[in-house]
Scaffold this active site. Sequence first.
Site, mmCIF file in Angstrom:
data_model
loop_
_atom_site.group_PDB
_atom_site.id
_atom_site.type_symbol
_atom_site.label_atom_id
_atom_site.label_comp_id
_atom_site.label_asym_id
_atom_site.label_seq_id
_atom_site.Cartn_x
_atom_site.Cartn_y
_atom_site.Cartn_z
ATOM 1 N N GLY A 153 106.076 -50.023 -25.998
ATOM 2 C CA GLY A 153 106.766 -49.652 -27.239
ATOM 3 C C GLY A 153 105.811 -48.984 -28.203
ATOM 4 N N ASN A 154 106.215 -48.870 -29.437
ATOM 5 C CA ASN A 154 105.343 -48.294 -30.463
ATOM 6 C C ASN A 154 105.641 -48.958 -31.807
ATOM 7 O OD1 ASN A 154 107.400 -46.638 -31.947
ATOM 8 N ND2 ASN A 154 107.612 -45.760 -29.898
ATOM 9 N N ARG A 155 104.956 -48.514 -32.844
ATOM 10 C CA ARG A 155 104.987 -49.231 -34.127
ATOM 11 C C ARG A 155 106.099 -48.773 -35.064
ATOM 12 N NH1 ARG A 155 99.813 -51.639 -34.451
ATOM 13 N NH2 ARG A 155 98.345 -50.617 -33.051
#
Length: 412
Positions: A202-204
Amino acid sequence: MSGGIAAYKAAEICRRLMDAGATVSPVMTIAAKRFIGEATLSALASEPVRTSLWGGPEPIPHTRLGQSADLVVVAPATARIIGSYAAGISSDLLSATLLATRAPVLMCPAMHTEMWEHPAVAENVATLKRRGVHFVEPGVGRLAGGDLGAGRLADPADIVDAASTLLRSSRSLGGVRSLHGVRAVVTAGGTREPIDPVRYIGNRSSGRQGYAVAAELAARGALVTLVSTVASSLDAPAGVDVVEVETAMEMLASVEACLTAPGSSADLLVMTAAVADFRPAMSSDQKIKRGSGVPDVQLVANPDILAGLAQARHANNASGPLLVGFAAETVRPGGPTLEELALSKLHSKGVDVIVANDVALPRVGFGHATNAVVIVDRDGRSVEVPLTTKEKVAVAVVDAAERILLTRSLTS
Ligand code: PMT
């Protein structure tokens, strides 16, 4: 006000609206008067409370109220008033005023969980949203009789915030809901690409920038669908339909469905989401155990949703939605500027507008309440928005999209 126990909170909403500089004309249904006294509201608003179509000094009170309002806020909105409004039935002063106004309407439902979740109420809410009525969704909490659940009137401060946003945008545009009738799709949040049932790539991205864009579009009267990976952690903006997705492939399917829906295809797509460029080639349906050694996770490329849509539009003789992309960049000293990176992405993706943020800067981009962007478009315009709230960035993004939509409609 319609008749629910939360009517007592209307006093605080009224006071906060007055503090914000509004002139408030209180309208109560007969049932609302059972929960809060007229004297409280008329004293707070310094205006008489209207309760009936009949017997007052004005011969046609609903048309005067409806036509003179800049905004109609119904708080609390019961299942009955939501149902009457959806069905176009005017049975009292409040329902008649709702039908007699062309001002934005903000409904703030409050009722028991069973009622709020009843399919008839859900359908009425969906009908009103489709017509551009705005909602501040109820929260979860203690209800009348001590029950706990969804259906509690939203916080008065949130209701007044939503009212202010609606008023600000319609006032700043001279009272015109400048995107009325425009269908928009906005994506928000980071996609999650599963490795196994508990782990993902995933990412932020928090989704905040996408939610702010969706709220701004809705405030200008657009019919907005928000395709979101963070629907469970952020409240839907008033009047916006939310479709929950997790992966890039799900986001692609939802965006395509919204863009091509027969009879209601979208005019505008804003891709604020941080879409994972890669996903695990295989996702295990069992949790991968530590004891089985370090897993060898092979990656495959995800489709580029935005570039794919731009190509399809090109193949279709440029007919299709206005495409707005975001670009998460990190600017290196001595390298291309943020504006140059934005222009390069504008051309490589074949879109109409790129909103670039330098996500290596403090308080910019992923997860923050603030952002700083450069907005470039196909016509060579470039607008810099220095560090500010994501809501203000959203205003600039929607201004850029609106300018092009207006030019298109004037030249078509
Ligand atoms: O969510 P927040 O915490 O509020 O943070 C906001 C943000 C930093 C996520 C936002 O401002 C932002 O920059 N979004 C775009 C992030 C990104 O994926 O940038 P990109 O340069 O990799 O992609 C360019 C564009 O192509 C984006 O519009 C992206 O949605 C789209 N894309 C990317 C990959 C892919 N496979 N398909 C796509 O459509």
